[in-house]
Design an enzyme around this catalytic site. Structure first.
Site, PDB file in Angstrom:
ATOM      1  N   ASP A 166       0.182  -4.552  -3.826  1.00 56.49           N
ATOM      2  CA  ASP A 166      -0.877  -3.585  -4.086  1.00 56.49           C
ATOM      3  C   ASP A 166      -0.485  -2.049  -3.857  1.00 56.49           C
ATOM      4  OD1 ASP A 166      -2.611  -5.719  -4.272  1.00 56.49           O
ATOM      5  OD2 ASP A 166      -3.237  -5.842  -2.306  1.00 56.49           O
TER       6      ASP A 166
ATOM      7  N   ASP B 132       0.870  -1.215   0.094  1.00 61.31           N
ATOM      8  CA  ASP B 132      -0.059   0.020  -0.022  1.00 61.31           C
ATOM      9  C   ASP B 132       0.801   1.271  -0.031  1.00 61.31           C
ATOM     10  OD1 ASP B 132      -1.951  -1.992   0.299  1.00 61.31           O
ATOM     11  OD2 ASP B 132      -2.501  -1.406   2.450  1.00 61.31           O
TER      12      ASP B 132
END
Length: 286
Positions: A138, A117
């Protein structure tokens, strides 16, 4: 336009930000001397029209060592609209290096370094030019409407042993939203193996245009996180990309082929996110 000179009026970046009046309507430049600023920085929504300007992304770093909640643990959090950053790196150990949820935010020559993230590109219209983004899981995620141009996306999956990496987790939720991540003239580098993205929401939308891929992209290219069965709604596309990782012969069957008109709506800056000219207006103050 006001300017804070970087000559030591404030001992932290946050103190400089706090000194700007709430609901300010004048562009204010905060100059950061070269160095590593070990602090968390937040710009609340009542503090628009701020420019953070460093001496170079390799020499001016805002860094913190947090982990945990991806929305709370960021080194840098932006909630205000009308913001610019230039020549700064935002860095963290594991959580997001930056959370961006103010409208009309632009980043020039900036770095974002993390693992999972890394860049929480959450809400609003955002422009990233000549930036460097590093991570493994991600590491560009959210539901913003963002154009990444002439930037490097560096995958670090092998170094930290995560198996396959996922570059994007885009969160568009409906057909009526404009939310999308567009990578224009970017390069994907690193160690891999990596997926270009995995669907985080039903209408996840990511386009790579005239970008280059190192030989680290999984042959399938794309993946689904929790949206199996919604492949027809997902818009994942590669247009005129090159490099050893750009072979599309084994890509997932549900990857989209865009028409010329659809391509233009994504890659033409004016049509995609700059209809009101906010990017040009901001550049006048850099």
């Amino acid at each position: 336009m006001a300017k804070m000179s970087g000559k030591g009026q404030f001992t932290t970046v946050q103190k400089a930000i706090n000194s700007i009046p709430s609901n300010n309507k004048q562009w204010t430049i905060i100059l950061l001397n070269a160095g590593v600023y070990k602090e968390k920085v937040m710009i609340v929504k009542e503090k628009p029209y701020i420019i953070l300007k460093g001496m170079g992304k390799s020499s001016t770093v805002i860094e913190w060592g947090d982990s945990g909640n991806s929305l709370e643990s960021s080194t840098f959090k932006l909630y205000a609209p009308n913001f610019m950053a230039r020549d700064i790196t935002f860095k963290i150990t594991w959580a997001p290096a930056a959370l961006v949820r103010g409208d009309n935010a632009s980043f020039y020559g900036c770095g974002f370094i993390g693992i999972q993230d890394t860049l929480t590109d959450l809400i609003g219209r955002h422009y990233f030019y000549n930036c460097y983004i590093e991570g493994a899981v991600d590491f560009i995620w959210g539901a913003s409407q963002s154009l990444y141009q002439n930037s490097e996306i560096n995958v670090k999956s092998k170094e930290i042993g995560v198996g396959k990496a996922f570059i994007t987790a885009q969160g568009r939720q409906s057909a009526s939203e404009a939310s999308a991540f567009v990578f224009k003239n970017c390069k994907v580098t690193g160690t891999g193996p990596a997926y270009l993205g995995r669907a985080y929401k039903k209408y996840s939308t990511v386009v790579y245009y005239q970008s280059s891929f190192d030989n680290i992209i999984d042959p399938e290219g794309w993946n689904i996180m929790r949206q199996a069965g919604n492949e027809k709604y997902i818009t994942y596309a590669e247009v005129e990309c090159k490099g050893p990782g750009a072979d599309m012969s084994k890509r997932v069957k549900w990857e989209k082929t865009l028409t010329a008109e659809q391509q233009k709506k994504f890659v033409d800056q004016k049509l995609f996110l700059n209809q009101d000219g906010w990017i040009e207006e901001q550049r006048l103050h850099l």
